[in-house]
Write a protein that holds these residues in place. Sequence first.
Motif, PDB file in Angstrom:
ATOM      1  N   UNK A   1       0.800  -1.222   0.000  1.00  0.00           N
ATOM      2  CA  UNK A   1       0.000   0.000   0.000  1.00  0.00           C
ATOM      3  C   UNK A   1       0.837   1.278   0.000  1.00  0.00           C
ATOM      4  N   UNK A   2       1.949   1.280   0.729  1.00  0.00           N
ATOM      5  CA  UNK A   2       2.723   2.516   0.894  1.00  0.00           C
ATOM      6  C   UNK A   2       3.981   2.599   0.039  1.00  0.00           C
ATOM      7  N   UNK A   3       4.539   1.457  -0.338  1.00  0.00           N
ATOM      8  CA  UNK A   3       5.818   1.438  -1.053  1.00  0.00           C
ATOM      9  C   UNK A   3       5.715   0.523  -2.262  1.00  0.00           C
ATOM     10  N   UNK A   4       4.980   0.948  -3.236  1.00  0.00           N
ATOM     11  CA  UNK A   4       4.634   0.101  -4.380  1.00  0.00           C
ATOM     12  C   UNK A   4       5.837  -0.266  -5.250  1.00  0.00           C
ATOM     13  N   UNK A   5       6.920   0.478  -5.180  1.00  0.00           N
ATOM     14  CA  UNK A   5       8.109   0.184  -5.986  1.00  0.00           C
ATOM     15  C   UNK A   5       9.002  -0.880  -5.345  1.00  0.00           C
ATOM     16  N   UNK A   6       8.719  -1.240  -4.098  1.00  0.00           N
ATOM     17  CA  UNK A   6       9.523  -2.246  -3.407  1.00  0.00           C
ATOM     18  C   UNK A   6       8.900  -3.617  -3.638  1.00  0.00           C
ATOM     19  N   UNK A   7       9.728  -4.568  -4.033  1.00  0.00           N
ATOM     20  CA  UNK A   7       9.279  -5.952  -4.188  1.00  0.00           C
ATOM     21  C   UNK A   7       9.421  -6.672  -2.860  1.00  0.00           C
ATOM     22  N   UNK A   8       8.490  -7.572  -2.581  1.00  0.00           N
ATOM     23  CA  UNK A   8       8.511  -8.340  -1.332  1.00  0.00           C
ATOM     24  C   UNK A   8       8.941  -9.764  -1.623  1.00  0.00           C
ATOM     25  N   UNK A   9       9.784 -10.299  -0.749  1.00  0.00           N
ATOM     26  CA  UNK A   9      10.260 -11.670  -0.928  1.00  0.00           C
ATOM     27  C   UNK A   9      10.337 -12.367   0.425  1.00  0.00           C
ATOM     28  N   UNK A  10       9.635 -13.485   0.544  1.00  0.00           N
ATOM     29  CA  UNK A  10       9.683 -14.282   1.765  1.00  0.00           C
ATOM     30  C   UNK A  10      10.788 -15.328   1.634  1.00  0.00           C
TER      31      UNK A  10
END
Length: 110
Positions: free
Chosen positions: A47-56
Amino acid sequence: MNIESPTSFENFLEITKSNKAVCFYLSTRECNVCKVLKPKVIEMIESDFTEINFCYVDLNEAKEISGQLSVFSVPTILVYFESKETIRVSRNVHLEELRDQIERYYKMIF
Protein backbone atom coordinates in the motif's frame (compact mmCIF):
# COMPACT_ATOMS: atom_id res chain seq x y z
CA MET A 1 4.82 -7.52 -5.95
CA ASN A 2 5.96 -10.82 -4.47
CA ILE A 3 9.11 -12.46 -5.79
CA GLU A 4 9.78 -16.17 -5.67
CA SER A 5 11.65 -17.21 -2.54
CA PRO A 6 15.41 -17.74 -3.04
CA THR A 7 16.76 -21.15 -2.10
CA SER A 8 20.46 -20.34 -2.29
CA PHE A 9 22.68 -17.38 -1.56
CA GLU A 10 23.35 -17.00 -5.29
CA ASN A 11 19.58 -16.66 -5.91
CA PHE A 12 19.44 -14.10 -3.12
CA LEU A 13 22.21 -12.03 -4.70
CA GLU A 14 20.53 -12.23 -8.13
CA ILE A 15 17.30 -10.88 -6.66
CA THR A 16 19.07 -7.95 -4.96
CA LYS A 17 20.89 -7.06 -8.19
CA SER A 18 17.90 -7.37 -10.52
CA ASN A 19 15.51 -5.23 -8.43
CA LYS A 20 15.91 -1.60 -7.47
CA ALA A 21 14.31 -2.22 -4.06
CA VAL A 22 13.49 -5.45 -2.24
CA CYS A 23 12.11 -6.26 1.19
CA PHE A 24 13.18 -9.71 2.38
CA TYR A 25 11.18 -11.30 5.18
CA LEU A 26 13.24 -14.11 6.71
CA SER A 27 11.56 -16.55 9.06
CA THR A 28 10.52 -20.13 9.63
CA ARG A 29 7.13 -21.82 9.41
CA GLU A 30 7.25 -22.53 13.16
CA CYS A 31 7.50 -18.85 14.16
CA ASN A 32 4.14 -17.77 15.59
CA VAL A 33 5.07 -14.08 15.74
CA CYS A 34 5.93 -14.27 12.05
CA LYS A 35 2.48 -15.60 11.17
CA VAL A 36 0.93 -12.43 12.58
CA LEU A 37 3.57 -9.93 11.45
CA LYS A 38 4.15 -11.09 7.86
CA PRO A 39 0.70 -10.09 6.49
CA LYS A 40 1.05 -6.67 8.10
CA VAL A 41 4.45 -6.11 6.50
CA ILE A 42 3.13 -7.26 3.10
CA GLU A 43 0.16 -4.89 3.40
CA MET A 44 2.43 -1.98 4.34
CA ILE A 45 4.77 -2.62 1.39
CA GLU A 46 1.94 -3.07 -1.12
CA SER A 47 0.00 0.00 0.00
CA ASP A 48 2.72 2.52 0.89
CA PHE A 49 5.82 1.44 -1.05
CA THR A 50 4.63 0.10 -4.38
CA GLU A 51 8.11 0.18 -5.99
CA ILE A 52 9.52 -2.25 -3.41
CA ASN A 53 9.28 -5.95 -4.19
CA PHE A 54 8.51 -8.34 -1.33
CA CYS A 55 10.26 -11.67 -0.93
CA TYR A 56 9.68 -14.28 1.76
CA VAL A 57 12.66 -16.47 2.70
CA ASP A 58 11.99 -19.68 4.62
CA LEU A 59 15.18 -20.26 6.58
CA ASN A 60 14.41 -23.97 6.94
CA GLU A 61 14.70 -24.23 3.15
CA ALA A 62 17.63 -21.82 2.76
CA LYS A 63 20.05 -22.31 5.64
CA GLU A 64 22.95 -20.99 3.56
CA ILE A 65 21.27 -17.58 3.33
CA SER A 66 20.95 -17.23 7.10
CA GLY A 67 24.61 -18.13 7.52
CA GLN A 68 25.89 -15.78 4.82
CA LEU A 69 23.77 -12.88 6.13
CA SER A 70 24.36 -13.57 9.84
CA VAL A 71 20.66 -13.95 10.59
CA PHE A 72 20.33 -15.53 14.03
CA SER A 73 16.75 -14.72 15.03
CA VAL A 74 13.36 -14.63 13.36
CA PRO A 75 11.66 -12.66 12.09
CA THR A 76 14.37 -10.65 10.36
CA ILE A 77 13.44 -8.05 7.79
CA LEU A 78 16.09 -6.84 5.35
CA VAL A 79 15.43 -3.99 2.96
CA TYR A 80 17.76 -3.53 0.01
CA PHE A 81 17.90 -0.37 -2.08
CA GLU A 82 20.06 -0.47 -5.21
CA SER A 83 21.65 -3.81 -4.21
CA LYS A 84 22.74 -2.55 -0.77
CA GLU A 85 21.37 -3.66 2.58
CA THR A 86 19.89 -0.49 3.97
CA ILE A 87 17.61 -1.64 6.78
CA ARG A 88 17.86 -4.65 9.10
CA VAL A 89 15.30 -5.30 11.80
CA SER A 90 15.19 -8.49 13.89
CA ARG A 91 13.00 -10.09 16.52
CA ASN A 92 11.14 -7.07 17.98
CA VAL A 93 9.73 -5.31 14.94
CA HIS A 94 7.82 -2.07 15.36
CA LEU A 95 5.83 -1.43 12.20
CA GLU A 96 5.70 2.35 12.52
CA GLU A 97 9.46 2.60 13.04
CA LEU A 98 10.02 0.27 10.09
CA ARG A 99 7.67 2.38 7.94
CA ASP A 100 9.57 5.56 8.87
CA GLN A 101 12.94 3.96 8.06
CA ILE A 102 11.76 2.66 4.70
CA GLU A 103 10.05 5.94 3.82
CA ARG A 104 13.26 7.91 4.40
CA TYR A 105 15.19 5.90 1.76
CA TYR A 106 12.19 5.39 -0.50
CA LYS A 107 11.73 9.14 -0.95
CA MET A 108 15.39 9.57 -1.91
CA ILE A 109 15.34 6.83 -4.56
CA PHE A 110 11.83 6.99 -6.05
